[in-house]
Design an enzyme around this catalytic site. Structure first.
Site, short mmCIF file in Angstrom:
data_model
loop_
_atom_site.label_atom_id
_atom_site.label_comp_id
_atom_site.label_asym_id
_atom_site.label_seq_id
_atom_site.Cartn_x
_atom_site.Cartn_y
_atom_site.Cartn_z
CG HIS A 91 -0.24 -0.20 2.53
ND1 HIS A 91 -0.75 -1.01 3.51
CD2 HIS A 91 0.95 0.26 3.02
CE1 HIS A 91 0.08 -1.02 4.55
NE2 HIS A 91 1.12 -0.26 4.27
P1 TYD Z 1 -1.62 -3.34 7.72
O1 TYD Z 1 -1.63 -1.93 7.26
O2 TYD Z 1 -2.23 -4.36 6.80
O3 TYD Z 1 -0.13 -3.80 8.05
P2 TYD Z 1 1.18 -3.85 7.09
O4 TYD Z 1 1.45 -2.45 6.67
O5 TYD Z 1 2.27 -4.43 7.93
O6 TYD Z 1 0.87 -4.74 5.92
O7 TYD Z 1 -2.30 -3.41 9.15
C1 TYD Z 1 -2.61 -4.65 9.77
C2 TYD Z 1 -3.70 -4.42 10.81
O8 TYD Z 1 -3.25 -3.57 11.85
C3 TYD Z 1 -4.96 -3.78 10.24
O9 TYD Z 1 -6.08 -4.39 10.88
C4 TYD Z 1 -4.88 -2.34 10.68
C5 TYD Z 1 -4.10 -2.43 11.97
N1 TYD Z 1 -3.25 -1.26 12.25
C6 TYD Z 1 -3.52 -0.47 13.36
O10 TYD Z 1 -4.49 -0.70 14.10
N2 TYD Z 1 -2.69 0.58 13.64
C7 TYD Z 1 -1.62 0.87 12.87
O11 TYD Z 1 -0.88 1.85 13.16
C8 TYD Z 1 -1.36 0.07 11.70
C9 TYD Z 1 -0.19 0.37 10.80
C10 TYD Z 1 -2.20 -0.99 11.43
#
Ligand code: TYD
Length: 134
Positions: free
Chosen positions: A50
C-alpha cells in the site's frame, strides 16, 4: 522524483561495556513529529502493499532482516534492511512492498500520523491513478 527523498539514516548509538543504546529524537534525527509507533513481528507473509496518503515513516529492522521495494510514479528501488543502526525514511505517497523476512524479523515503524485505514492507496492501480493526478 519522489524516491530521491527516501534515505537511510544513521541512528545515533551509545556503546559501553554493557551494550549499545540507540536513540532517535524528532526534529533532530528525523524531520517529523512522532505521533505513532508500531512494530511488526511473528511475520509469516509479505507486508505493506500500500501507499500511505499522508504518512511519513521511519522503518528500523530491530531484529533479523527483510527487503522492501519502493515505488514512485516512474520507478522503483529495493532496500535490504539488515542493520539495526540504520532507519529508512519513507515519505508519504510511496507504494511499498515488504518481503523476504528472516526468521524472528521485527520491524519498528515511527510515523507522523495517527492510524486511519482510509488514508491508504491499497493497489498499484489506485496508487498510479492518484499520483498521476497530482
Ligand atoms: P496493515 O496496514 O495491513 O499492516 P502492514 O502495513 O504491515 O501490511 O495493518 C494490519 C492491521 O493492523 C490492520 O487491521 C490495521 C491495523 N493497524 C492499526 O491498528 N494501527 C496501525 O498503526 C497500523 C499500521 C495498522
Amino acid at each position: 522524483m519522489h524516491l530521491e527523498k527516501v534515505k537511510l539514516i544513521d541512528i545515533p548509538t551509545h556503546a559501553d561495556s554493557r551494550g549499545i543504546l540507540s536513540s532517535i529524537e524528532q526534529n533532530i534525527d528525523i524531520s517529523f513529529e512522532i505521533k505513532r509507533v508500531f512494530y511488526i513481528h511473528h511475520i509469516t507473509g509479505n507486508r505493506g502493499n500500500h501507499a500511505p496518503i499522508d504518512t511519513d515513516e521511519l522503518l528500523i529492522p530491530i531484529s533479523g532482516s527483510f527487503s522492501i521495494r519502493l515505488y514512485d510514479k516512474t520507478s522503483s528501488k529495493v532496500f535490504l534492511m539488515n542493520d539495526i543502526t540504520k532507519g529508512l525514511f519513507i515519505p508519504r505517497l510511496i507504494f511499498l512492498e515488504m518481503f523476504d523476512f528472516s526468521e524472528n524479523a521485527v520491524c519498528l515503524v515511527l510515523a507522523n500520523t495517527k492510524y486511519d485505514a482510509n488514508k491508504y492507496l491499497r493497489t498499484k492501480e489506485d496508487f498510479y491513478s492518484y499520483v498521476n493526478k497530482i
